[in-house]
Design a protein around this motif. Structure first.
Motif, mmCIF file in Angstrom:
data_model
loop_
_atom_site.group_PDB
_atom_site.id
_atom_site.type_symbol
_atom_site.label_atom_id
_atom_site.label_comp_id
_atom_site.label_asym_id
_atom_site.label_seq_id
_atom_site.Cartn_x
_atom_site.Cartn_y
_atom_site.Cartn_z
ATOM 1 N N ASN A 132 29.196 83.051 -33.728
ATOM 2 C CA ASN A 132 29.236 81.722 -33.128
ATOM 3 C C ASN A 132 29.811 81.757 -31.707
ATOM 4 O O ASN A 132 29.298 81.092 -30.797
ATOM 5 C CB ASN A 132 30.064 80.777 -34.003
ATOM 6 N N VAL B 91 25.762 78.295 -22.986
ATOM 7 C CA VAL B 91 26.258 77.344 -21.985
ATOM 8 C C VAL B 91 26.490 77.987 -20.627
ATOM 9 O O VAL B 91 26.723 77.278 -19.635
ATOM 10 C CB VAL B 91 27.570 76.679 -22.474
ATOM 11 N N PRO C 234 28.442 75.921 -34.111
ATOM 12 C CA PRO C 234 28.447 75.329 -32.761
ATOM 13 C C PRO C 234 27.074 75.123 -32.157
ATOM 14 O O PRO C 234 26.977 74.763 -30.967
ATOM 15 C CB PRO C 234 29.238 76.354 -31.952
ATOM 16 N N ASP C 235 26.018 75.318 -32.881
ATOM 17 C CA ASP C 235 24.683 75.330 -32.275
ATOM 18 C C ASP C 235 24.308 73.979 -31.676
ATOM 19 O O ASP C 235 23.767 73.915 -30.550
ATOM 20 C CB ASP C 235 23.650 75.760 -33.318
ATOM 21 N N SER D 266 35.803 74.040 -28.848
ATOM 22 C CA SER D 266 35.183 73.857 -30.167
ATOM 23 C C SER D 266 35.287 75.130 -31.005
ATOM 24 O O SER D 266 35.558 75.071 -32.214
ATOM 25 C CB SER D 266 33.717 73.449 -29.999
ATOM 26 N N SER D 267 35.107 76.305 -30.400
ATOM 27 C CA SER D 267 35.245 77.558 -31.143
ATOM 28 C C SER D 267 36.693 77.778 -31.587
ATOM 29 O O SER D 267 36.939 78.299 -32.684
ATOM 30 C CB SER D 267 34.782 78.737 -30.281
ATOM 31 N N SER E 27 24.714 72.423 -22.830
ATOM 32 C CA SER E 27 23.857 73.122 -21.875
ATOM 33 C C SER E 27 22.950 72.160 -21.125
ATOM 34 O O SER E 27 22.653 72.367 -19.941
ATOM 35 C CB SER E 27 23.020 74.184 -22.603
ATOM 36 N N SER F 147 27.386 80.851 -28.518
ATOM 37 C CA SER F 147 27.707 79.608 -27.816
ATOM 38 C C SER F 147 28.026 79.865 -26.346
ATOM 39 O O SER F 147 27.593 79.097 -25.471
ATOM 40 C CB SER F 147 28.879 78.911 -28.504
ATOM 41 N N MET G 131 26.467 73.266 -28.485
ATOM 42 C CA MET G 131 26.141 74.073 -27.307
ATOM 43 C C MET G 131 24.829 73.606 -26.674
ATOM 44 O O MET G 131 24.666 73.688 -25.445
ATOM 45 C CB MET G 131 26.061 75.559 -27.690
ATOM 46 N N CYS G 132 23.904 73.106 -27.484
ATOM 47 C CA CYS G 132 22.653 72.609 -26.898
ATOM 48 C C CYS G 132 22.892 71.351 -26.084
ATOM 49 O O CYS G 132 22.313 71.179 -24.990
ATOM 50 C CB CYS G 132 21.634 72.349 -28.001
ATOM 51 N N ARG H 175 32.008 76.270 -20.228
ATOM 52 C CA ARG H 175 32.646 77.339 -21.011
ATOM 53 C C ARG H 175 33.955 76.863 -21.654
ATOM 54 O O ARG H 175 34.263 77.223 -22.797
ATOM 55 C CB ARG H 175 32.919 78.551 -20.104
ATOM 56 N N MET I 176 33.103 74.629 -24.636
ATOM 57 C CA MET I 176 32.611 75.416 -25.764
ATOM 58 C C MET I 176 33.727 76.240 -26.399
ATOM 59 O O MET I 176 33.780 76.415 -27.619
ATOM 60 C CB MET I 176 31.499 76.352 -25.277
#
Length: 589
Positions: free
Chosen positions: A314, A322, A103-104, A132-133, A111, A318, A107-108, A126, A129
């Motif tokens: 992750n 965020v 998820p890197d 996706s998780s 954010s 993440s 999340m960027c 949140r 994110m």
């Protein structure tokens, strides 16, 4: 967890890998020791039966069977089959690891793209994110036994906080016979569209970038699902397994130590323990175990992927990126090298050796070139050299073409003499006003050239004729052709060596009073004059005659005469030559 030994082999040392042979977790000993003990036990049982329980007749039959198995065991292509199979499995193993969704990147973008420090903005980031998780968790739960044991039902997923109860109802209300790991991704896109409408996402470029990163994330989830569904073809795995186990079943009989007293070839020793057969089993069976370990890295072996650890890492990273780190910026300060134009970070005592090494400048930095080859050359000289080399190559190509078209050396000699004679005749006619050159002679020359070309073997001037031979020059009148046995080449003496009567005669090559092309101090050989001789034996023998008290050799019929050119005239003579050269035809120049 995966066995990691990278730091232990960071530097190559003497017997660096030997320290790894004592490790037990993730080692070949832990994987293979059961098969190894079973093979050795069966080999020992057969050996004891042969030595102590069989009668002589049965022993002879067993010995023949053992020799037969040993001879034909090499027909099983062990190295070929195992090599390709293990290579395929290792490549597949690494591709599956690179397909694990991380998820890197998402999340960027979240954010920095979803604005708002209030509760609504925090809730959007949140929730996006978490969706996706949740998608990554659902796909890992479908392919990894370790993750499935951790989350066996959807209730466990809800209890772990990846899904709310309302989301669970919507998830279960969508009836589909297929895996529904993609549903959280659709929720993500719908919520991102709502955030764009609310103005939380400022522009369409950010919205597009966010959806692109989500699609990459979902694509990796899909790849994991397909890797789990499409395995290595079963027939390939069966072939490899049968090849390995059948080979060592044959070795149980074929590698037995037979009675040395029977005198069988290769059975002179009786060692009881088959050392090299056991090593061969260790290598080949261990190779098969490597493929068995790597063909599905989402299991619970020592070297399988730590999927549960990845889920924890992750999700924690993440959510921190965020939420807690949104808008969190340290105060900007001047760095310690603010006024330093050449910043050099410090070194510790253990890394001082790096300063002693010169920086790499390029592979050609240390090349040496001689000083005489470093000077630039004028472009005019380079152009002249190129022009001279091109002219030389062009003339050489024309000369080779002339040689290739000639049928024989004799015809080449005659054709060259005939063509050059005709060219010199036309030259003297154009440069001189002598009335002796008439149109009839031109017609006769053309007839002679055509007759020589049609003959193809001997030139017209060298034809075998029995008529009386006379002296013929390029500028003289035509005469009957001489016989071949009466022909002889000779060189004409220069104007200096001639008598006053001979020197007064006008040469056909004389171009006028101002022509210095052939001055009095230069000899001009006459290649195209014939002189009658009485002795037929002298046709191919060189004739020596005194010219300026020096011996010059005569020319044979098969020798191409050479023109000896003296030094180039001085500047005044050169200017006169340039004025006269415009009267010469282009073919002669």
């Amino acid at each position: 967890m995966t066995v990691t030994y990278t730091a232990r082999v960071a530097n190559a040392r003497f017997c660096g890998f030997s320290k790894l042979l004592l490790a037990w977790k993730g080692s070949i000993y832990k994987v293979l020791y059961k098969e190894f003990l079973a093979f050795f036990a069966m080999y020992t049982a057969i050996s004891i039966t042969y030595r102590f329980f069989l009668v002589d007749g049965q022993k002879r039959y067993f010995e023949k069977l053992s020799i037969y198995c040993d001879n034909y065991a090499s027909l099983i292509p062990m190295s070929f089959v195992l090599g390709f199979y293990v290579t395929l499995v290792v490549n597949r193993w690494w591709s599956q690891y690179t397909s694990i969704p991380l998820p890197d990147r998402v999340m960027c973008v979240l954010s920095g793209g979803v604005q708002g420090s209030d509760e609504r903005g925090r809730l959007l980031r949140r929730t996006l994110m978490r969706y996706s998780s949740l998608s990554a968790l659902l796909i890992l739960r479908s392919v990894s036994t370790a993750v499935f044991k951790r989350f066996p039902t959807i209730d466990h997923v809800v209890e772990a906080g990846f899904m709310t109860r309302e989301e669970r109802k919507k998830f279960e209300s969508l009836h589909s016979p297929y895996n529904k790991y993609w549903i959280p991704c659709v929720w993500f896109t719908n919520l991102a569209a709502a955030a764009r409408c609310e103005g939380r996402i400022k522009d369409d470029n950010t919205y597009k970038l966010l959806l692109e990163e989500l699609n990459n994330f979902r694509g990796k989830c899909s790849m994991l699902f397909h890797y789990d569904m499409i395995s290595v073809p079963l027939v390939y795995t069966q072939v490899v397994t049968l090849a390995v186990y059948s080979f060592f079943l044959v070795c149980l009989i074929g590698r037995q130590f037979l009675d040395p007293g029977q005198g069988y070839p290769g059975h002179d020793l009786d060692l009881y323990v088959p050392i090299f057969t056991l090593l061969q089993f260790f290598f080949y069976a261990g190779w098969l175990k490597v493929a068995e370990q790597l063909i599905n890295p989402f299991g619970e072996d020592d070297d399988d992927f730590e999927t549960n650890w990845l889920i924890d890492r992750n999700f924690q990273v993440s959510m921190m990126a965020v939420d807690e780190m949104y808008g969190d910026l340290p105060m900007m300060e001047r760095d310690r090298y603010w006024n330093d134009s050449n910043p050099r970070p410090p070194y510790t005592a253990a890394t001082l050796f790096v300063l002693r090494k010169p920086s790499f400048q390029g592979s050609t930095f240390d090349m040496t070139i001689p000083k005489e080859e470093m000077h630039f050359q004028p472009l005019e000289d380079i152009a002249e050299n190129l022009e001279e080399s091109g002219t030389r190559n062009h003339n050489l190509a024309l000369f080779n073409r002339l040689l290739g078209s000639a049928p024989s050396p004799t015809s080449f000699m005659g054709g060259a003499l005939r063509r050059t004679s005709a060219q010199l005749r036309r030259l003297t006619r154009s440069a001189s006003t002598d009335p002796s050159f008439s149109e009839e002679e031109d017609e006769q020359d053309e007839e002679e050239e055509s007759a020589g070309r049609s003959a193809g073997s001997l030139p017209s001037g060298l034809a075998l004729d029995t008529t009386q031979s006379t002296v013929c020059s390029c500028g003289g009148l035509s005469s009957p052709r001489p016989a071949l046995s009466q022909l002889h080449f000779y060189r004409e003496e220069s104007q200096v060596d001639k008598t006053p009567a001979e020197s007064g005669r006008k040469s056909p090559l004389h171009l006028g009073p101002k022509s210095n092309l052939y001055s009095s101090n230069r000899s001009v050989p006459d290649f195209f004059s014939f002189q009658s001789i009485s002795d037929p034996e002298k046709v191919l023998t060189p004739k020596t005659q005194a010219v300026n008290n020096k011996a010059e050799s005569g020319l044979s019929l098969l020798t191409v005469p050479s023109l000896k050119v003296s030094a180039f005239p001085e500047n005044s003579e050169r200017e006169e030559m340039q004025l006269d050269s415009k009267w010469l035809p282009s073919q002669v120049l």
